[in-house]
Motif scaffolding. Structure first.
Motif, short mmCIF file in Angstrom:
data_model
loop_
_atom_site.label_atom_id
_atom_site.label_comp_id
_atom_site.label_asym_id
_atom_site.label_seq_id
_atom_site.Cartn_x
_atom_site.Cartn_y
_atom_site.Cartn_z
N THR A 291 106.42 -126.09 113.28
CA THR A 291 106.02 -124.53 113.51
C THR A 291 104.72 -124.38 113.34
O THR A 291 104.24 -123.38 114.09
CB THR A 291 106.75 -123.84 112.28
N GLU A 292 103.82 -125.25 112.75
CA GLU A 292 102.49 -124.87 112.68
C GLU A 292 101.63 -125.32 114.08
O GLU A 292 100.94 -124.52 114.22
CB GLU A 292 101.97 -125.96 111.83
N LEU A 293 102.22 -125.98 115.06
CA LEU A 293 101.78 -126.07 116.20
C LEU A 293 102.26 -124.96 117.27
O LEU A 293 101.89 -124.73 118.39
CB LEU A 293 102.64 -127.47 116.92
N GLY A 294 103.24 -124.09 116.58
CA GLY A 294 103.58 -122.74 117.45
C GLY A 294 104.71 -123.13 118.43
O GLY A 294 104.91 -122.34 119.18
N ILE A 295 105.62 -124.17 118.13
CA ILE A 295 106.83 -124.64 118.79
C ILE A 295 107.72 -123.53 118.57
O ILE A 295 108.04 -123.42 117.46
CB ILE A 295 107.25 -125.91 118.69
N THR A 296 108.23 -122.97 119.60
CA THR A 296 109.74 -122.30 119.39
C THR A 296 110.70 -122.93 119.57
O THR A 296 111.01 -124.05 119.99
CB THR A 296 109.72 -121.10 120.45
N ALA A 297 111.77 -122.67 118.78
CA ALA A 297 113.32 -123.26 118.60
C ALA A 297 114.35 -122.37 119.23
O ALA A 297 114.37 -121.25 119.00
CB ALA A 297 113.42 -123.64 117.24
N THR A 298 115.11 -123.04 120.19
CA THR A 298 116.27 -122.42 120.73
C THR A 298 117.39 -123.13 120.16
O THR A 298 117.70 -124.31 120.07
CB THR A 298 116.53 -122.86 122.24
N GLY A 299 118.07 -122.24 119.00
CA GLY A 299 119.00 -122.66 118.17
C GLY A 299 118.39 -122.44 116.85
O GLY A 299 118.07 -121.18 116.65
N SER A 300 118.58 -123.51 116.10
CA SER A 300 117.90 -122.91 114.77
C SER A 300 117.26 -124.40 114.11
O SER A 300 117.78 -125.49 114.43
CB SER A 300 119.00 -122.75 113.40
N TRP A 301 116.23 -124.26 113.50
CA TRP A 301 115.42 -125.41 112.64
C TRP A 301 116.28 -125.96 111.78
O TRP A 301 116.28 -127.07 111.35
CB TRP A 301 114.03 -125.03 112.14
N ASP A 302 117.41 -125.16 111.18
CA ASP A 302 117.99 -125.67 110.25
C ASP A 302 119.17 -126.82 110.75
O ASP A 302 119.45 -127.50 110.09
CB ASP A 302 119.15 -124.56 109.68
N ASP A 303 119.20 -126.76 111.98
CA ASP A 303 119.97 -127.69 112.90
C ASP A 303 119.60 -129.25 112.65
O ASP A 303 120.01 -130.12 112.76
CB ASP A 303 120.06 -127.65 114.12
N LEU A 304 118.19 -129.19 112.41
CA LEU A 304 117.29 -130.48 112.07
C LEU A 304 117.48 -131.02 110.59
O LEU A 304 116.87 -131.98 110.35
CB LEU A 304 116.06 -130.43 112.64
N THR A 305 118.06 -130.22 109.64
CA THR A 305 118.18 -130.82 108.11
C THR A 305 119.32 -131.80 108.43
O THR A 305 120.53 -131.76 108.84
CB THR A 305 118.90 -129.62 107.41
#
Length: 344
Positions: A291-305
């Protein structure tokens, strides 16, 4: 994208993040629905993109130039999906993008939660000829994880850990490509999500409706825990016989693993892995860095938990269970060869 502008969706993995599923869907629909919608999938099949990627990764030019030529001649959107391109060095990433000077290139990285990835990657490395035990694999990747390497400066890097993080360091991959083109991450849905949700997310990146597509014709089949141990021991024996991987890849992986042993997956326990504290911490740091790199997520970052992977520790499987899997594999392998002889 403005009317008439050429666009390339460059899907670069990472490994074990639904890449085979996406690639199968793309090639199953390239001649009909995707073509009707003006979307080009260059190459006759997935192997065509493999060969082209190997070209650009090495010193070859013919296959990559041929594929790039098709993309450059197409007036709309094209899509290349090849996870081998994910962990490339910056100079190679630049070489790839320089092949499409008139295109808007959008780099897409699919990503799955780290704990599920670890279990899947060990199995895949074993199917690709490696002989690491699961315990050694886990220890090596923990010791060589990003952020800890500096503490190990001067020591010999563990091969398993180095290999895993080369292929799975999502932040480094995003940074390399993000310095050259826009990057987005498509997250693999968590367990229990609708089967087609990943495809729907990928279609949103392609900017095409997800409806009407033929199903994937193939997937990168996994095998059970006992069968993975059988393949690992087989690798050791073939190494001793002077036949290291990739010798016999079509038979070892294509037939024995992906067809014979994969067919009995439901008869075996899966490889299990509870979430270790370091896995949870690393995953959180990874999302923060993205997120600090400015990358956007299609879906949810929570999916990577990270979530626990149901199954067993391969080290707890008894010899009788492994022997049963080995005999089933031998019988299935011979049965297929005999049928082929009878048909010829």
């Amino acid at each position: 994208m403005s009317p008439g502008q050429q666009r390339l969706v460059l899907h670069v993995g990472v490994m074990k993040s639904g890449t085979s599923f996406i690639q199968s869907r793309l090639f199953a629909n390239k001649k009909m629905l995707l073509a009707d919608r003006g979307i080009l999938v260059p190459g006759m099949n997935w192997l065509s993109q493999v060969m082209a990627a190997r070209d650009v990764l090495g010193s070859g030019e013919e296959q990559w130039a041929k594929m790039a030529g098709k993309v450059n001649a197409h007036g709309g959107t094209s899509v290349i999906s090849m996870e081998y391109l994910g962990p490339v060095r910056p100079v190679v990433a630049r070489r790839v993008l320089d092949s499409f000077p008139d295109h808007q290139v959008d780099v897409v990285i699919t990503a799955r939660d780290l704990n599920r990835t670890i279990a899947a990657m060990w199995q895949e490395t074993v199917q690709n000829g490696r002989t690491w035990t699961f315990a050694d694999y886990l220890a090596d990747m923990e010791s060589w994880r990003p952020g800890r390497r500096e503490a190990l400066e001067g020591s010999e890097p563990p091969e398993a850990g180095r290999t895993f993080w080369r292929q799975q360091n999502l932040v480094r991959i995003a940074r390399t490509w993000g310095e050259l083109a826009p990057v987005s991450v498509v997250t693999v849905p968590p367990p229990g999500a609708p089967r087609d949700l990943l495809w729907e997310r990928f279609c949103s990146v392609l900017r095409t409706p997800p409806d009407g597509f033929a199903p994937a014709r193939m997937e990168n089949e996994s095998v059970g825990a006992a069968s993975t141990l059988v393949i690992r021991r087989l690798n050791e024996l073939l190494n001793d016989a002077g036949l290291p991987f990739p010798e016999g890849t079509d038979l070892r992986k294509g037939v024995l693993a992906k067809q014979v042993l994969a067919a009995r997956k439901s008869a075996e326990p899966a490889i299990g892995l509870p979430v270790a504290p370091w896995v949870r911490d690393h995953a959180a740091h990874m999302v923060t860095a993205l997120t600090e790199l400015g990358i956007t997520a299609t879906g949810s970052w929570d999916d990577l938990t990270p979530v626990d992977v149901s199954g067993v520790d391969p080290a707890t499987i008894d010899d009788a269970t492994v022997l049963d899997a080995a005999m089933a594999g031998l019988a299935g392998f011979l049965a297929q060869q005999i049928r082929q002889e009878d048909e010829s």
